[in-house]
Design a protein around this motif. Structure first.
Motif, PDB file in Angstrom:
ATOM      1  N   ASN A   5      99.119  48.827  31.276  1.00 14.44           N
ATOM      2  CA  ASN A   5      99.945  49.078  32.459  1.00 14.44           C
ATOM      3  C   ASN A   5     101.417  48.829  32.161  1.00 14.44           C
ATOM      4  O   ASN A   5     102.285  49.597  32.589  1.00 14.44           O
ATOM      5  CB  ASN A   5      99.495  48.223  33.639  1.00 14.44           C
ATOM      6  N   GLN A   6     101.706  47.763  31.433  1.00 11.70           N
ATOM      7  CA  GLN A   6     103.100  47.475  31.083  1.00 11.70           C
ATOM      8  C   GLN A   6     103.670  48.573  30.190  1.00 11.70           C
ATOM      9  O   GLN A   6     104.818  48.977  30.364  1.00 11.70           O
ATOM     10  CB  GLN A   6     103.202  46.109  30.407  1.00 11.70           C
ATOM     11  N   ALA A   7     102.865  49.077  29.259  1.00 13.44           N
ATOM     12  CA  ALA A   7     103.324  50.172  28.400  1.00 13.44           C
ATOM     13  C   ALA A   7     103.590  51.431  29.226  1.00 13.44           C
ATOM     14  O   ALA A   7     104.576  52.142  28.986  1.00 13.44           O
ATOM     15  CB  ALA A   7     102.288  50.461  27.308  1.00 13.44           C
TER      16      ALA A   7
ATOM     17  N   LEU B  66      98.296  51.532  39.665  1.00 15.91           N
ATOM     18  CA  LEU B  66      98.580  50.213  39.107  1.00 15.91           C
ATOM     19  C   LEU B  66      97.796  49.181  39.901  1.00 15.91           C
ATOM     20  O   LEU B  66      97.823  49.178  41.127  1.00 15.91           O
ATOM     21  CB  LEU B  66     100.071  49.896  39.175  1.00 15.91           C
ATOM     22  N   VAL B  67      97.089  48.330  39.210  1.00 17.11           N
ATOM     23  CA  VAL B  67      96.261  47.312  39.836  1.00 17.11           C
ATOM     24  C   VAL B  67      96.999  45.993  39.776  1.00 17.11           C
ATOM     25  O   VAL B  67      97.682  45.699  38.800  1.00 17.11           O
ATOM     26  CB  VAL B  67      94.909  47.191  39.088  1.00 17.11           C
TER      27      VAL B  67
ATOM     28  N   THR C 254     111.438  54.832  30.767  1.00 21.60           N
ATOM     29  CA  THR C 254     112.099  55.575  29.693  1.00 21.60           C
ATOM     30  C   THR C 254     112.318  57.022  30.119  1.00 21.60           C
ATOM     31  O   THR C 254     113.410  57.575  29.924  1.00 21.60           O
ATOM     32  CB  THR C 254     111.253  55.520  28.406  1.00 21.60           C
ATOM     33  N   GLN C 255     111.316  57.626  30.692  1.00 18.34           N
ATOM     34  CA  GLN C 255     111.465  58.997  31.169  1.00 18.34           C
ATOM     35  C   GLN C 255     112.482  59.083  32.297  1.00 18.34           C
ATOM     36  O   GLN C 255     113.242  60.045  32.384  1.00 18.34           O
ATOM     37  CB  GLN C 255     110.115  59.541  31.645  1.00 18.34           C
ATOM     38  N   LEU C 256     112.515  58.080  33.135  1.00 16.44           N
ATOM     39  CA  LEU C 256     113.405  58.082  34.276  1.00 16.44           C
ATOM     40  C   LEU C 256     114.876  57.936  33.859  1.00 16.44           C
ATOM     41  O   LEU C 256     115.727  58.667  34.337  1.00 16.44           O
ATOM     42  CB  LEU C 256     113.030  56.952  35.243  1.00 16.44           C
ATOM     43  N   ILE C 257     115.157  57.029  32.948  1.00 17.92           N
ATOM     44  CA  ILE C 257     116.558  56.785  32.579  1.00 17.92           C
ATOM     45  C   ILE C 257     116.941  57.434  31.256  1.00 17.92           C
ATOM     46  O   ILE C 257     118.108  57.447  30.887  1.00 17.92           O
ATOM     47  CB  ILE C 257     116.868  55.274  32.523  1.00 17.92           C
ATOM     48  N   GLY C 258     115.971  57.976  30.529  1.00 21.33           N
ATOM     49  CA  GLY C 258     116.274  58.725  29.323  1.00 21.33           C
ATOM     50  C   GLY C 258     116.450  57.908  28.078  1.00 21.33           C
ATOM     51  O   GLY C 258     116.831  58.429  27.033  1.00 21.33           O
TER      52      GLY C 258
END
Length: 82
Positions: A63-65, A3-4, A72-76
């Motif tokens: 980057n935001q996407a 991430l920049v 989303t993957q982290l919290i499902g």
């Protein structure tokens, strides 16, 4: 994934635009051809900076996407799903 920090790059571009605008104000009007040439050069530089800013905006959107996808993957679930 890297991430920049888009803020620093955007700030540099804005400084360049401000310098161009200041320079435009200092162009002498003694030689109309010189003014036309200088204006053309400055317009090209401004257009180049506009293109860089547009590319940076697209990079920020990507980057935001990616951040949303990782969350989303982290919290499902999607954060905007309520």
């Amino acid at each position: 994934m890297v991430l920049v920090d888009p803020g620093a790059e955007r700030f540099d571009l804005l400084i360049q635009v401000a310098d161009l605008q200041r320079h435009r104000g200092k162009v002498g009007f003694e030689d109309p051809e010189s003014v036309r040439l200088q204006t053309g050069i400055l317009d090209q530089k401004t257009e180049s900076l506009d293109q860089k800013i547009d590319a940076l905006d697209r990079k920020i959107d990507r980057n935001q996407a990616q951040i949303i996808e990782l969350f989303t993957q982290l919290i499902g679930q999607r954060p905007d799903a309520g």
